[in-house]
Structure formats: structure tokens, C-alpha cells
Design a protein around this motif. Structure first.
Motif, short mmCIF file in Angstrom:
data_model
loop_
_atom_site.label_atom_id
_atom_site.label_comp_id
_atom_site.label_asym_id
_atom_site.label_seq_id
_atom_site.Cartn_x
_atom_site.Cartn_y
_atom_site.Cartn_z
N MET A 52 0.69 -1.44 0.33
CA MET A 52 -0.16 -0.07 0.22
C MET A 52 0.90 1.09 -0.33
O MET A 52 2.17 1.47 0.56
CB MET A 52 -0.94 0.58 1.15
CG MET A 52 -1.18 1.39 1.43
SD MET A 52 -2.49 1.69 3.28
CE MET A 52 -3.27 0.20 2.60
N THR A 53 0.49 2.19 -1.12
CA THR A 53 1.58 3.43 -1.32
C THR A 53 1.21 4.43 0.64
O THR A 53 0.02 4.39 0.85
CB THR A 53 1.06 4.13 -2.05
OG1 THR A 53 -0.40 4.31 -2.23
CG2 THR A 53 1.22 2.97 -3.14
N SER A 54 1.64 5.31 0.57
CA SER A 54 1.23 6.32 1.11
C SER A 54 -0.08 7.53 0.80
O SER A 54 -0.44 7.78 2.25
CB SER A 54 3.15 7.10 1.90
OG SER A 54 2.86 8.02 0.77
N GLN A 55 0.49 7.27 -0.44
CA GLN A 55 -0.83 7.50 -0.73
C GLN A 55 -2.71 7.71 -1.10
O GLN A 55 -3.38 8.20 -0.49
CB GLN A 55 -0.84 8.36 -2.30
CG GLN A 55 -2.25 9.37 -2.76
CD GLN A 55 -1.39 9.50 -4.19
OE1 GLN A 55 -1.08 8.88 -5.06
NE2 GLN A 55 -2.69 10.53 -4.94
N ASP A 56 -2.65 5.72 -0.24
CA ASP A 56 -3.56 5.89 -0.55
C ASP A 56 -3.71 4.87 1.46
O ASP A 56 -4.63 4.91 1.20
CB ASP A 56 -2.86 3.31 -1.20
CG ASP A 56 -2.99 3.52 -2.32
OD1 ASP A 56 -3.76 4.64 -3.45
OD2 ASP A 56 -2.65 2.54 -3.02
N LEU A 57 -2.70 4.40 1.72
CA LEU A 57 -2.76 5.06 3.33
C LEU A 57 -3.04 6.81 4.12
O LEU A 57 -4.49 6.56 4.65
CB LEU A 57 -1.63 4.76 3.90
CG LEU A 57 -2.05 5.16 5.56
CD1 LEU A 57 -2.58 3.37 5.87
CD2 LEU A 57 -0.92 4.29 6.56
N GLY A 58 -2.92 7.42 3.48
CA GLY A 58 -3.92 9.06 3.56
C GLY A 58 -5.48 9.12 3.10
O GLY A 58 -5.49 9.89 3.77
N ARG A 59 -5.31 8.58 2.44
CA ARG A 59 -7.16 8.31 1.40
C ARG A 59 -7.48 7.76 2.10
O ARG A 59 -8.90 8.49 3.01
CB ARG A 59 -6.57 7.45 0.38
CG ARG A 59 -8.50 7.98 -0.29
CD ARG A 59 -8.52 7.32 -1.71
NE ARG A 59 -7.78 5.95 -1.98
CZ ARG A 59 -8.81 5.05 -1.94
NH1 ARG A 59 -9.91 5.02 -1.16
NH2 ARG A 59 -8.14 3.55 -1.81
N LEU A 60 -7.31 6.55 2.73
CA LEU A 60 -7.84 5.82 4.04
C LEU A 60 -8.14 6.39 5.33
O LEU A 60 -9.15 6.82 6.24
CB LEU A 60 -7.45 4.59 4.73
CG LEU A 60 -7.60 3.43 2.89
CD1 LEU A 60 -6.93 2.20 3.23
CD2 LEU A 60 -8.99 3.06 2.93
N LEU A 61 -7.17 7.51 5.97
CA LEU A 61 -7.15 8.06 7.28
C LEU A 61 -7.62 9.25 6.98
O LEU A 61 -8.23 9.44 8.29
CB LEU A 61 -5.62 8.55 7.81
CG LEU A 61 -4.69 6.92 7.73
CD1 LEU A 61 -2.88 8.01 7.31
CD2 LEU A 61 -4.41 6.46 9.48
N GLY A 62 -8.50 9.69 5.53
CA GLY A 62 -9.17 10.99 5.95
C GLY A 62 -10.78 9.86 6.59
O GLY A 62 -11.08 11.95 6.64
N ASP A 63 -11.06 9.67 6.34
CA ASP A 63 -12.26 8.92 6.90
C ASP A 63 -12.46 7.11 6.66
O ASP A 63 -13.06 6.24 6.30
CB ASP A 63 -13.28 9.42 5.88
CG ASP A 63 -15.14 9.41 6.33
OD1 ASP A 63 -14.69 9.03 7.94
OD2 ASP A 63 -15.59 9.70 6.11
N VAL A 64 -11.60 6.32 8.74
CA VAL A 64 -11.73 5.67 8.06
C VAL A 64 -12.75 4.60 7.87
O VAL A 64 -12.93 4.12 7.45
CB VAL A 64 -10.85 4.77 9.45
CG1 VAL A 64 -10.19 3.62 9.93
CG2 VAL A 64 -9.03 5.62 9.45
#
Length: 91
Positions: free
Chosen positions: A1-13
Motif C-alpha cells: 500500500m502506498t502512502s497516498q492510499d493510506l492517506g486516503r483511508l486515514l481521511g475517513d476510516v
């Protein structure tokens, strides 16, 4: 998982996962990523609980409390539940 993918998920888990346990059993994330996702979910729930105390949300407090317990149980299962000493509001 890329940091961009993780960042997207962290925005609204909570919009990406139905239950906190879904994160725990997933094989797509490392243990650290799972803990990070659950900690963000927990933080969001804490904010909802504070807003609810101040009559600033229409969320049902019982549902938020149940979700908080599920997130804490998931974090505990991963060994990522660390609590500061003493109570306090999110800030």
C-alpha cells in the motif's frame, strides 16, 4: 500500500470499513498500518463524542460508544492500545 492510499483511508476510516474488526483481519495492511487506521478511527469517534456532549451533532451517543468499544477492542487485539494516564477531552 502506498502512502497516498493510506492517506486516503486515514481521511475517513469509517467510510472505508464497515467494522473495526475488518481492519484487524485484513491481509492488505501491515500491523503498524492497521494500528494507525484504528487510531484515526478512534480519534474521529472521540471528536464525535465531544461534539455530542456539547449538543453539536445528531449522532446517537450509544452508537458512538459502541463503535468506540469495537475500535478499542481491535486496537487491543493488535497490541496497539496505549492510554495516557488520566482522563481528558480530545484536544
Amino acid at each position: 500500500m502506498t502512502s497516498q492510499d493510506l492517506g486516503r483511508l486515514l481521511g475517513d476510516v469509517s467510510s472505508h470499513f464497515e467494522r473495526p474488526h475488518d481492519i484487524v483481519v485484513s491481509d492488505q495492511y501491515t500491523r503498524d498500518q492497521k494500528i494507525q487506521l484504528l487510531q484515526h478511527w478512534e480519534h474521529d469517534l472521540q471528536l464525535l463524542m465531544v461534539a455530542s456532549e456539547e449538543s453539536m451533532t445528531g449522532a446517537t451517543p450509544g452508537q458512538t460508544a459502541e463503535q468506540m468499544k469495537a475500535v478499542c477492542d481491535a486496537l487491543s487485539a493488535l497490541g496497539g492500545l496505549e492510554r495516557p494516564s488520566g482522563p481528558g477531552k480530545v484536544g
